[in-house]
Design an enzyme around this catalytic site. Sequence first.
Site, PDB file in Angstrom:
ATOM      1  N   ASP A  14       0.811  -1.215  -0.045  1.00  0.00           N
ATOM      2  CA  ASP A  14      -0.028   0.067   0.065  1.00  0.00           C
ATOM      3  C   ASP A  14       0.912   1.221  -0.121  1.00  0.00           C
ATOM      4  O   ASP A  14       2.124   1.080   0.394  1.00  0.00           O
ATOM      5  CB  ASP A  14      -0.904   0.070   1.146  1.00  0.00           C
ATOM      6  CG  ASP A  14      -2.253   1.120   1.207  1.00  0.00           C
ATOM      7  OD1 ASP A  14      -2.264   1.683   0.292  1.00  0.00           O
ATOM      8  OD2 ASP A  14      -2.883   1.028   2.184  1.00  0.00           O
ATOM      9  N   TRP A  15       0.198   2.393  -0.391  1.00  0.00           N
ATOM     10  CA  TRP A  15       1.288   3.703  -0.445  1.00  0.00           C
ATOM     11  C   TRP A  15       1.216   4.378   0.915  1.00  0.00           C
ATOM     12  O   TRP A  15       0.512   4.168   1.890  1.00  0.00           O
ATOM     13  CB  TRP A  15       0.261   4.650  -1.386  1.00  0.00           C
ATOM     14  CG  TRP A  15       0.853   5.050  -2.438  1.00  0.00           C
ATOM     15  CD1 TRP A  15       1.103   6.305  -2.968  1.00  0.00           C
ATOM     16  CD2 TRP A  15       1.559   4.078  -3.915  1.00  0.00           C
ATOM     17  NE1 TRP A  15       1.907   6.132  -4.261  1.00  0.00           N
ATOM     18  CE2 TRP A  15       2.003   4.918  -4.588  1.00  0.00           C
ATOM     19  CE3 TRP A  15       1.359   2.564  -3.732  1.00  0.00           C
ATOM     20  CZ2 TRP A  15       2.614   4.319  -5.868  1.00  0.00           C
ATOM     21  CZ3 TRP A  15       1.712   2.247  -5.110  1.00  0.00           C
ATOM     22  CH2 TRP A  15       2.546   2.951  -5.953  1.00  0.00           C
TER      23      TRP A  15
END
Length: 299
Positions: A14-15
């Site tokens: 995920d970012w």
Amino acid sequence: MRGELGFDGIVCTDWGLITDTTILGQPMPARAWGVEHLDELTRVEMILNAGCDQFGGEARPELVVQLVEQGRISEERLDVSVRRLLLEKFILGLFDNPYVDPDQAAATVGKAEFVAAGADAQRRAYTLLTNHDQILPLRKGRRIYLEGVSEDVASAYGQVVDNPADADVALLRLKAPYQPRPGGFEAMFHAGSLAFPTAERDHHARICFTVPTIIDIYLDRPAVLTDLADQAAALLGSYGSSDEAFLDIVFGAARPEGSLPFDMPRSMAAVETSRSDVPFDTADPLFRFGYGLRYGDAY
């Protein structure tokens, strides 16, 4: 994924799991998802040990180097991920010919057969949710009231009028409801209630009670459509389509073949009492995952 399912591709996180940052003027603390108490170095170590190959939205190679220097991560472990990442680049030919020919790229992307395939996908993906009294497909030549549909495009199918009371049928294209988020970055994402505000619901109802109304909902997220499912003469779901695709479905030049990619909740109360980490957990959904009528099906 790797041991049980045999996946050997690239796993990207995920970012923004490691570094606090600011995006479009909005402070964005690292979303460490349960390990916020750990320092940046330990978070990177955990991610690598979990089998991930790429850090989404991060540019902190010095942390990886530090882990190797401290003996916490081996170079052999890094080689595994590097090999996966380089393999994709070799497959794409980026090391053989890294320079793009803009004219060739434009000609390839804009090929008539590719455009036609995309348009066909838009039509086939349409999901028919209701079709009361088998109103769809319509015949051409009717008086049409429009909202969210190009008058220029629709005029090829019938006479466009300005008042629902003067129409034989109304065609509405709506977007799944959401509540705007603050901040430069968060404002780009749709979140909040899945139900239309009261004023919008009342507006839709007035049109539906005035004239048989066909409604298309752009489902970039689920929506509470309980009222519209009863009020609209027909209800369609779409996932990014042109007015031409919508009108071809409505007037029978193409037929809906799509199925819902998620449950459609019956109410926001059902959403709020469901478990956020369990799929298909809303009570008594209006339409279930995989639902989709075909022309001729009874509703």
